[in-house]
Design a protein around this motif. Structure first.
Motif, PDB file in Angstrom:
ATOM      1  N   ASN A 131     -34.045  -5.429   8.152  1.00  0.00           N
ATOM      2  CA  ASN A 131     -33.475  -4.288   9.054  1.00  0.00           C
ATOM      3  C   ASN A 131     -33.937  -3.158   8.055  1.00  0.00           C
ATOM      4  N   LEU A 132     -35.087  -2.602   8.621  1.00  0.00           N
ATOM      5  CA  LEU A 132     -35.822  -1.252   7.811  1.00  0.00           C
ATOM      6  C   LEU A 132     -34.902  -0.190   7.519  1.00  0.00           C
ATOM      7  N   SER A 133     -33.889   0.106   8.590  1.00  0.00           N
ATOM      8  CA  SER A 133     -33.002   1.068   8.589  1.00  0.00           C
ATOM      9  C   SER A 133     -32.063   1.029   7.471  1.00  0.00           C
ATOM     10  N   GLU A 134     -31.579  -0.362   7.267  1.00  0.00           N
ATOM     11  CA  GLU A 134     -30.551  -0.545   6.230  1.00  0.00           C
ATOM     12  C   GLU A 134     -31.347  -0.379   4.893  1.00  0.00           C
ATOM     13  N   VAL A 135     -32.679  -0.975   4.854  1.00  0.00           N
ATOM     14  CA  VAL A 135     -33.305  -0.730   3.521  1.00  0.00           C
ATOM     15  C   VAL A 135     -33.565   0.726   3.104  1.00  0.00           C
ATOM     16  N   ARG A 136     -33.959   1.524   4.138  1.00  0.00           N
ATOM     17  CA  ARG A 136     -34.206   2.873   3.896  1.00  0.00           C
ATOM     18  C   ARG A 136     -33.002   3.551   3.505  1.00  0.00           C
ATOM     19  N   ALA A 137     -31.577   3.358   4.128  1.00  0.00           N
ATOM     20  CA  ALA A 137     -30.530   3.858   3.763  1.00  0.00           C
ATOM     21  C   ALA A 137     -30.039   3.352   2.220  1.00  0.00           C
ATOM     22  N   GLN A 162     -45.234  -5.937   4.372  1.00  0.00           N
ATOM     23  CA  GLN A 162     -45.751  -4.622   4.471  1.00  0.00           C
ATOM     24  C   GLN A 162     -45.095  -3.609   4.715  1.00  0.00           C
ATOM     25  N   ALA A 163     -44.159  -3.600   5.684  1.00  0.00           N
ATOM     26  CA  ALA A 163     -43.234  -2.444   5.964  1.00  0.00           C
ATOM     27  C   ALA A 163     -42.410  -2.331   4.903  1.00  0.00           C
ATOM     28  N   LEU A 164     -41.939  -3.122   4.172  1.00  0.00           N
ATOM     29  CA  LEU A 164     -41.010  -3.078   2.873  1.00  0.00           C
ATOM     30  C   LEU A 164     -41.823  -2.279   1.866  1.00  0.00           C
ATOM     31  N   ALA A 165     -42.969  -2.587   1.521  1.00  0.00           N
ATOM     32  CA  ALA A 165     -43.686  -1.916   0.585  1.00  0.00           C
ATOM     33  C   ALA A 165     -44.016  -0.648   0.888  1.00  0.00           C
ATOM     34  N   LYS A 166     -44.194  -0.211   2.231  1.00  0.00           N
ATOM     35  CA  LYS A 166     -44.380   1.298   2.556  1.00  0.00           C
ATOM     36  C   LYS A 166     -43.090   1.981   2.335  1.00  0.00           C
ATOM     37  N   VAL A 167     -42.004   1.351   2.581  1.00  0.00           N
ATOM     38  CA  VAL A 167     -40.614   1.851   2.640  1.00  0.00           C
ATOM     39  C   VAL A 167     -40.357   2.147   1.010  1.00  0.00           C
ATOM     40  N   ALA A 168     -40.709   1.167   0.208  1.00  0.00           N
ATOM     41  CA  ALA A 168     -40.255   1.510  -1.053  1.00  0.00           C
ATOM     42  C   ALA A 168     -40.909   2.098  -2.072  1.00  0.00           C
ATOM     43  N   HIS A 169     -42.278   2.446  -1.465  1.00  0.00           N
ATOM     44  CA  HIS A 169     -43.142   3.122  -2.229  1.00  0.00           C
ATOM     45  C   HIS A 169     -42.738   4.689  -1.884  1.00  0.00           C
ATOM     46  N   GLU A 170     -42.568   4.812  -0.703  1.00  0.00           N
ATOM     47  CA  GLU A 170     -42.195   6.205  -0.273  1.00  0.00           C
ATOM     48  C   GLU A 170     -41.136   6.831  -0.754  1.00  0.00           C
ATOM     49  N   ARG A 171     -40.201   5.696  -1.324  1.00  0.00           N
ATOM     50  CA  ARG A 171     -39.033   6.308  -2.200  1.00  0.00           C
ATOM     51  C   ARG A 171     -39.089   5.896  -3.665  1.00  0.00           C
ATOM     52  N   GLY A 172     -40.364   5.924  -4.255  1.00  0.00           N
ATOM     53  CA  GLY A 172     -40.742   5.698  -5.469  1.00  0.00           C
ATOM     54  C   GLY A 172     -40.230   4.420  -6.327  1.00  0.00           C
ATOM     55  N   SER A 173     -39.695   3.396  -5.284  1.00  0.00           N
ATOM     56  CA  SER A 173     -39.507   1.880  -6.016  1.00  0.00           C
ATOM     57  C   SER A 173     -40.652   1.220  -5.928  1.00  0.00           C
ATOM     58  N   PRO A 189     -48.615 -11.621  -1.452  1.00  0.00           N
ATOM     59  CA  PRO A 189     -48.001 -10.573  -1.124  1.00  0.00           C
ATOM     60  C   PRO A 189     -48.562  -9.148  -1.562  1.00  0.00           C
ATOM     61  N   LEU A 190     -49.242  -9.376  -2.720  1.00  0.00           N
ATOM     62  CA  LEU A 190     -49.811  -8.160  -3.297  1.00  0.00           C
ATOM     63  C   LEU A 190     -50.868  -7.543  -2.342  1.00  0.00           C
ATOM     64  N   GLU A 191     -51.578  -8.429  -1.760  1.00  0.00           N
ATOM     65  CA  GLU A 191     -52.467  -7.734  -0.575  1.00  0.00           C
ATOM     66  C   GLU A 191     -51.672  -6.913   0.419  1.00  0.00           C
ATOM     67  N   TYR A 192     -50.504  -7.221   0.617  1.00  0.00           N
ATOM     68  CA  TYR A 192     -49.566  -6.428   1.748  1.00  0.00           C
ATOM     69  C   TYR A 192     -48.859  -5.362   1.031  1.00  0.00           C
ATOM     70  N   GLY A 193     -49.023  -5.081  -0.317  1.00  0.00           N
ATOM     71  CA  GLY A 193     -48.421  -3.780  -0.712  1.00  0.00           C
ATOM     72  C   GLY A 193     -47.577  -4.187  -2.074  1.00  0.00           C
ATOM     73  N   ALA A 194     -47.184  -5.516  -2.124  1.00  0.00           N
ATOM     74  CA  ALA A 194     -46.309  -5.688  -3.171  1.00  0.00           C
ATOM     75  C   ALA A 194     -46.735  -5.281  -4.426  1.00  0.00           C
ATOM     76  N   ASP A 195     -46.109  -4.842  -5.574  1.00  0.00           N
ATOM     77  CA  ASP A 195     -46.445  -4.702  -6.869  1.00  0.00           C
ATOM     78  C   ASP A 195     -46.288  -5.756  -7.653  1.00  0.00           C
ATOM     79  N   PHE A 196     -45.330  -6.647  -7.395  1.00  0.00           N
ATOM     80  CA  PHE A 196     -45.394  -8.202  -8.381  1.00  0.00           C
ATOM     81  C   PHE A 196     -45.038  -9.265  -7.489  1.00  0.00           C
TER      82      PHE A 196
END
Length: 386
Positions: A131-137, A162-173, A189-196
């Motif tokens: 639930n991306l809205s819940e993650v963003r909140a 991919q969506a989680l990586a975008k949301v996390a990085h937008e918020r500095g996580s 996952p690193l190719e989808y934007g994960a850091d680790f």
């Protein structure tokens, strides 16, 4: 012949020959000619090893191969999957920090985040990461890290990495993904934007139930800190397990694809069997995350199948006693098919309310499907369901 002046016999010269299989370096400590050589290694000015807890050739060899497979700049090998997760969190978090995590994690991961980290002043917030809205909140309040799994244990939920990586990085996580169930054969996952990305090498990567190892891989600048934490906290690996896991890597792709093909057929077969009330497999169109699985997983939908028996615990006991060719083995990733019972193993210490929320019932069985002929698996499963 050994040098009579040296207490340590010299290794025989190989000349121009090179061993095809990597050697096993079982030594816990390495000799050095002088203090200058020690300083050079300690300052990373020249290659070499000193003490196995800080690093050894078999861990380095395995890390280099795994990093290439993950599409990472580096990998650090640890004594278990939980050790790799712990080393990463200790390196990234400190007192007063906060992280956000999936509320469908492996039971021990949940315990680590909810019970152990608070002892060090780190707080965890758990969310439905599909639930991306819940993650963003949850990330609107500063958080150092977002932690999830490619395929959740044991209910095989798939968040959109991919969506989680975008949301996390937008918020500095930063985003960390446990990729154990998928392995780098099916998802990177690193190719989808994960850091680790964290892997339990004990499972499919080792592949033969004779290794206990973990790894964390990344493309960021945290290698030195994670390696230091691994040594200081005693989370390092041993050479023999690294040697075995490197051998397992050689056949990982073949085993993963064969086991995934068996799992797909088995899931469909199970759905038609009397007494089976639920089958969970991301390759089936009735899986709620099937479309995400089609986008994120390459070459198959994994070797894990979860199903529920009518009759609860007693039905599970009957199945295990009759299907002796499907050993009850509370782990996964062997070449042969095994079964586990999440309610009393991986999620034994999860509260009853939390089990109900996740859908972990007494009748739930998790299968780690192997590479044997499908007819052999089907015959043994039929004995348990008869």
């Amino acid at each position: 012949m050994a040098d009579a002046k040296s207490p340590v016999p010299a290794m025989p010269s190989l000349g121009e020959s090179v061993p095809l299989a990597p050697p096993l370096y079982q030594s816990s400590v390495y000799t050095l000619p002088d203090l200058d050589a020690l300083d050079s290694i300690m300052n990373a000015e020249s290659p070499g090893f000193i003490y196995a807890r800080d690093g050894h050739p078999n861990a380095r060899y395995l890390a280099d191969r795994l990093a290439k497979l993950e599409g990472a700049s580096w990998s650090v090998i640890c004594g278990s999957g939980m050790a790799a997760t712990t080393a990463s969190l200790l390196a990234l978090l400190q007192q007063g920090d906060r992280l956000v995590a999936s509320n469908n994690l492996y039971g021990r991961s949940t315990q680590l985040l909810s019970q152990q980290l608070p002892r060090f002043g780190v707080q965890a917030t758990f969310v439905d990461d599909r639930n991306l809205s819940e993650v963003r909140a949850a990330l609107d309040k500063p958080a150092k890290l977002l932690f999830t799994e490619t395929l959740s244990n044991p209910l095989l939920a798939l968040p959109d990495i991919q969506a989680l990586a975008k949301v996390a990085h937008e918020r500095g996580s930063l985003l960390m993904v446990d990729n154990t169930f998928a392995t780098p054969v099916l998802a990177r996952p690193l190719e989808y934007g994960a850091d680790f990305v964290v892997e339990s090498l004990t499972k499919m990567i080792g592949g033969h139930s004779d290794v206990t190892l973990g790894a964390v891989s990344g493309s960021s600048s945290h290698l030195a800190e994670i390696a230091k934490i691994t040594s200081i906290w005693g989370l390092a690996s041993n050479p023999f397990d690294c040697w075995l896991a490197a051998r397992g890597l050689c056949t990982l792709s073949l085993r993963m694809r064969a086991a995934s093909a068996n799992a797909a057929v088995l899931a469909d077969w199970l759905s038609a069997q009397p007494g089976v009330s639920r089958v969970i497999y991301p390759g089936r169109t009735d899986h709620p995350d099937h479309e995400v699985a089609r986008r994120l997983l390459k070459g198959g939908f994994g070797n894990m199948v979860t199903f529920e028996l009518e009759g609860g615990r007693e039905a599970v006991n009957r199945f295990m006693r009759k299907a002796q060719g499907i050993p009850f083995s509370p782990s996964l990733g062997d070449t042969y098919t095994t079964c586990s019972h999440p309610g009393t193993t991986s999620h034994r210490y999860v509260s009853p309310n939390e089990k109900r929320r996740q859908g972990i019932t007494d009748g739930l069985i998790r299968l780690s499907v192997g590479c044997e002929e499908f007819e052999q698996i089907q015959t043994e499963m039929a004995k348990g369901l008869k």
